[in-house]
Design a protein around this motif. Structure first.
Motif, PDB file in Angstrom:
ATOM      1  N   HIS A  14      -4.966 -38.175  27.780  1.00 42.74           N
ATOM      2  CA  HIS A  14      -5.432 -37.536  28.757  1.00 42.74           C
ATOM      3  C   HIS A  14      -6.733 -38.205  29.472  1.00 42.74           C
ATOM      4  N   ASN A  15      -7.552 -38.730  28.850  1.00 37.75           N
ATOM      5  CA  ASN A  15      -8.796 -38.996  29.027  1.00 37.75           C
ATOM      6  C   ASN A  15      -9.220 -40.318  28.102  1.00 37.75           C
ATOM      7  N   LEU A  16     -10.203 -41.212  28.663  1.00 40.93           N
ATOM      8  CA  LEU A  16     -11.058 -41.945  27.950  1.00 40.93           C
ATOM      9  C   LEU A  16     -12.275 -42.327  28.587  1.00 40.93           C
ATOM     10  N   GLN A  17     -13.109 -42.958  27.634  1.00 38.50           N
ATOM     11  CA  GLN A  17     -14.592 -43.535  27.963  1.00 38.50           C
ATOM     12  C   GLN A  17     -14.715 -44.834  27.248  1.00 38.50           C
ATOM     13  N   VAL A  18     -15.015 -45.696  28.191  1.00 41.14           N
ATOM     14  CA  VAL A  18     -15.236 -47.190  27.954  1.00 41.14           C
ATOM     15  C   VAL A  18     -16.890 -47.370  28.052  1.00 41.14           C
ATOM     16  N   GLN A  19     -17.336 -47.817  26.706  1.00 40.02           N
ATOM     17  CA  GLN A  19     -18.766 -48.203  26.767  1.00 40.02           C
ATOM     18  C   GLN A  19     -18.949 -49.539  26.310  1.00 40.02           C
ATOM     19  N   LEU A  20     -19.968 -50.179  26.991  1.00 43.99           N
ATOM     20  CA  LEU A  20     -20.145 -51.660  26.595  1.00 43.99           C
ATOM     21  C   LEU A  20     -21.619 -51.612  25.913  1.00 43.99           C
ATOM     22  N   SER A  21     -21.476 -52.558  24.785  1.00 46.13           N
ATOM     23  CA  SER A  21     -22.625 -52.476  23.853  1.00 46.13           C
ATOM     24  C   SER A  21     -22.768 -54.045  23.856  1.00 46.13           C
ATOM     25  N   ASP A  22     -24.346 -54.559  23.767  1.00 45.31           N
ATOM     26  CA  ASP A  22     -24.788 -55.752  23.565  1.00 45.31           C
ATOM     27  C   ASP A  22     -24.661 -56.146  22.086  1.00 45.31           C
ATOM     28  N   MET A  23     -23.764 -57.145  21.914  1.00 43.17           N
ATOM     29  CA  MET A  23     -23.710 -57.901  20.477  1.00 43.17           C
ATOM     30  C   MET A  23     -24.263 -59.090  20.117  1.00 43.17           C
ATOM     31  N   HIS A  24     -25.193 -59.537  20.858  1.00 45.08           N
ATOM     32  CA  HIS A  24     -25.876 -61.079  20.839  1.00 45.08           C
ATOM     33  C   HIS A  24     -26.554 -61.075  19.422  1.00 45.08           C
ATOM     34  N   SER A  25     -27.193 -59.954  19.135  1.00 40.05           N
ATOM     35  CA  SER A  25     -28.078 -59.832  17.772  1.00 40.05           C
ATOM     36  C   SER A  25     -27.039 -59.851  16.692  1.00 40.05           C
ATOM     37  N   TYR A  26     -25.650 -59.428  16.765  1.00 39.25           N
ATOM     38  CA  TYR A  26     -24.907 -59.678  15.770  1.00 39.25           C
ATOM     39  C   TYR A  26     -24.284 -60.986  15.425  1.00 39.25           C
ATOM     40  N   TRP A  27     -24.186 -61.868  16.530  1.00 35.59           N
ATOM     41  CA  TRP A  27     -24.071 -63.173  16.545  1.00 35.59           C
ATOM     42  C   TRP A  27     -25.161 -63.947  16.117  1.00 35.59           C
ATOM     43  N   THR A  70     -29.182 -51.007  30.345  1.00 35.30           N
ATOM     44  CA  THR A  70     -27.948 -51.058  30.873  1.00 35.30           C
ATOM     45  C   THR A  70     -27.886 -50.114  31.875  1.00 35.30           C
ATOM     46  N   GLN A  71     -27.286 -50.777  33.128  1.00 38.69           N
ATOM     47  CA  GLN A  71     -26.934 -50.133  34.159  1.00 38.69           C
ATOM     48  C   GLN A  71     -25.419 -49.754  34.213  1.00 38.69           C
ATOM     49  N   ASN A  72     -24.841 -48.444  34.536  1.00 41.74           N
ATOM     50  CA  ASN A  72     -23.620 -47.969  34.869  1.00 41.74           C
ATOM     51  C   ASN A  72     -22.725 -48.455  33.551  1.00 41.74           C
ATOM     52  N   SER A  73     -23.328 -48.409  32.329  1.00 44.79           N
ATOM     53  CA  SER A  73     -22.500 -49.125  31.106  1.00 44.79           C
ATOM     54  C   SER A  73     -21.337 -48.215  30.728  1.00 44.79           C
ATOM     55  N   THR A  74     -20.944 -47.166  31.282  1.00 49.03           N
ATOM     56  CA  THR A  74     -19.934 -46.413  30.771  1.00 49.03           C
ATOM     57  C   THR A  74     -18.819 -46.082  31.920  1.00 49.03           C
ATOM     58  N   ILE A  75     -17.770 -46.043  31.591  1.00 50.56           N
ATOM     59  CA  ILE A  75     -16.521 -45.625  32.478  1.00 50.56           C
ATOM     60  C   ILE A  75     -16.019 -44.374  31.945  1.00 50.56           C
ATOM     61  N   SER A  76     -15.592 -43.118  32.597  1.00 51.73           N
ATOM     62  CA  SER A  76     -15.138 -41.865  32.133  1.00 51.73           C
ATOM     63  C   SER A  76     -13.903 -41.856  32.972  1.00 51.73           C
ATOM     64  N   ILE A  77     -12.872 -41.525  32.452  1.00 55.51           N
ATOM     65  CA  ILE A  77     -11.573 -41.138  33.329  1.00 55.51           C
ATOM     66  C   ILE A  77     -11.107 -39.920  32.307  1.00 55.51           C
ATOM     67  N   ASN A  78     -10.863 -38.758  33.250  1.00 53.15           N
ATOM     68  CA  ASN A  78     -10.468 -37.673  32.626  1.00 53.15           C
ATOM     69  C   ASN A  78      -9.370 -36.746  33.404  1.00 53.15           C
ATOM     70  N   TYR A  79      -8.242 -36.532  32.794  1.00 48.09           N
ATOM     71  CA  TYR A  79      -6.929 -35.825  33.369  1.00 48.09           C
ATOM     72  C   TYR A  79      -6.732 -34.769  32.618  1.00 48.09           C
TER      73      TYR A  79
END
Length: 563
Positions: free
Chosen positions: A88-101, A12-21
């Motif tokens: 105040h803050n959040l983190q967005v994470q992407l996860s592959d779910m194709h095996s779940y389906w 995974t490339q750049n799979s996390t978004i972080s915003i912190n205030y």
């Protein structure tokens, strides 16, 4: 962004978004959302608190087979969205779910997640095949995703309103108040008090409601107060004086209503006994009255006016069709005590509409049925006249035997009364006389030259010039007025007008031109400057000399006489 497969080392490339205030005066607003684009992907949104964490998630899904390349929609196929609460803050994470389906591999190589404001980018379509090329996807959908603005809230930190109000660091200034930012966060904001505007951190100033949005009735008095305003009624009226309140009601009318109420109470028993006969009679009378109104409406050109309104909707905005019931109520059933004046073209009554507006209602004499079309055209024409020195036609009523015209009410009577009423205490100075003369001249110039079709008044005289509360002159009574085509120079009609003001050449030739109005204005001008009446029954010789002098002033030849 997360991409998998060949060329990406299955990582995974750049799979996390972080915003912190945290530690800043800003927080993420409730108006933001997280968007996930891809197939078989889970977007997890996590916010870290002091002793815990909280989060939301959404899954983007694609139906069909891997070989199917179609259109995705957001939200919908290949896209999901979830809103974000204030934090105040959040983190967005992407996860592959194709095996779940229970799929052997992902449909498409890349997935994307974005944080932005809810708004202009709520719905759109995209090509699923672009999910195989991250560079092309980001370039193509830059506006929909990368260009999303992020919405932030801000506050003054560390203290709430209770803690800071007596502190020297309290930020709310004059005429403002404090509100706590949020129950989950410290800090506060300032707002201007009701009736004030400006910057609450510098000081709010009073709104002058009387100038900005006067909510008092037109003849009421508005008084501005700090943070509010008051409306008052003139003498002889009572009420709150507000447009959307009670308004101003004449005291005499209130007494009449009370007397009517007592009479209705006393006669209730009799009405109960005769209710059946009464309602049968009322039904018959109402039906008969309705047919009678319809008959008058058609005869007075109502259908023609409706046809013109359908052709031009702006006519309806400028010409109000009043019902006879409205005008009967406004004039106390055309009571003689409401008569303002009578002339050759009809009788004028003073009335008050249900919304409190004072008007002048002209009850015309019988209208020639052969001239109905001309009458309606004149009504439409007069409704288009908008000039400060011309009395405004507000509308008409065609449900009566003779048409009723409704004009704005002018308070200070006629110029004739001002000139010749010796008991009038108002001093008519030279400046005032010249001002009135200029205003009448401007009105005639407007009628002759500035309207789409030239309008000849045909009865210019001092009794047809009204004065408002500031003694501004307004030309009135267009009962004999006519409009002519632009390419015509005169109007050939039966001679109409007032002796003493009547153009002798028009009297002889029956051809009325704009100069005939100018002649009549000349008589008014001399009347205004000399204070003399145009006609004097005791000075016949002087009267004849007066007419000749007016002819000389306007450069006309003297009319031939038989003497």
């Amino acid at each position: 962004m997360a991409c998998y497969g060949k060329g990406f080392d299955n990582k995974t490339q750049n799979s996390t978004i972080s915003i912190n205030y945290i530690g800043s005066p800003y927080t993420l607003s409730d108006g933001n959302q997280v968007t996930s684009v891809g197939c078989e992907d889970l977007a997890m949104v996590v916010s870290y608190l002091i002793n815990a964490s909280e989060g939301v998630a959404c899954t983007s899904y694609c139906s069909g087979s891997p070989s199917y390349v179609g259109i995705g929609s957001c939200p919908g196929r290949g896209c999901c969205r979830t809103s974000i609460s204030k934090r105040h803050n959040l983190q967005v994470q992407l996860s592959d779910m194709h095996s779940y389906w229970e799929r052997e591999s992902k449909f498409f190589r890349c997935s994307f997640a974005f944080v932005g404001m809810i708004g202009d980018y709520d719905t759109f379509n995209f090509s699923l095949s672009h999910l195989n090329d991250p560079t092309k996807f980001l370039k193509t959908y830059h506006k929909e995703f990368i260009g999303m603005p992020l919405l932030l809230d801000w506050r003054i930190m560390y203290y709430n309103c209770t803690q800071v109000q007596n502190s020297p660091d309290y930020a709310c200034r004059k005429n403002s108040y404090c509100i706590n930012f949020d129950t989950r966060f410290d800090g506060y904001q300032c707002r201007c008090k009701k009736g004030y505007e400006g910057n609450p951190y510098l000081g709010c100033h009073d709104i002058n409601e009387c100038e900005k949005s006067n909510q008092c009735v037109s003849f009421g008095t508005c008084t501005n107060t700090l943070g509010s305003y008051n409306c008052s009624c003139p003498d002889g009226y009572h009420g709150d004086g507000k447009k959307y309140g009670i308004g101003c009601i004449p005291t005499q009318l209130s007494r009449s209503k009370l007397a009517i109420g007592v009479g209705l109470g006393a006669g209730m028993g009799l009405l109960l006994l005769s209710s059946t006969c009464f309602w049968l009679y009322k039904f018959h009378t109402k039906r008969k009255d309705k047919k009678r109104k319809e008959k008058f409406f058609k005869r007075n050109g109502g259908l023609l006016l409706q046809q013109q309104i359908l052709t031009d909707q702006s006519i309806l905005e400028k010409t109000r069709l009043f019902t006879v019931k409205e005008l009967e109520k406004a004039t106390d059933n055309f009571n003689e005590s409401r008569i303002l004046g009578q002339g050759g073209q009809g009788t004028v009554y003073k009335g008050m509409l249900s919304e409190g507006k004072i008007v002048a209602i002209k009850k015309s004499k019988l209208v020639d049925e052969n001239q109905v079309e001309q009458f309606i055209n004149e009504v439409v024409m007069l409704s288009q006249i908008i000039h400060k020195n011309v009395v405004k036609l507000l509308g008409c009523c065609l449900e009566t035997e003779v048409p009723l015209l409704v004009y704005e009410f002018i308070f200070n009577g006629t110029l004739f009364d001002l000139i010749h009423d010796k008991t009038n205490e108002f001093p008519l100075s030279w400046n005032m006389r010249l001002k009135i003369a200029v205003e009448v001249a401007e009105a005639l110039a407007y009628l002759h030259s500035a309207t789409s079709f030239p309008i000849y008044h045909r009865d210019v005289k001092s009794t047809n010039i009204l004065l408002d509360e500031k003694y501004v002159a307004k030309v009135s009574d267009f009962g004999t007025s006519r409009s002519i085509a632009v390419d015509h120079t005169h109007l050939t009609t039966l001679v109409k007008g007032t002796f003493g003001y009547l153009d002798p050449e028009y009297f002889q030739s029956s051809q009325f031109t704009e100069k005939s109005d100018v002649y009549s204005f000349g008589v008014v001008l001399v009347e205004l400057l000399t204070g003399q009446r145009p006609i004097s029954s005791t000075k016949i010789g002087e009267e004849k000399k007066f007419s000749n002098e007016i002819f000389i002033v306007y450069g006309r030849r003297k009319p031939r006489t038989n003497s």
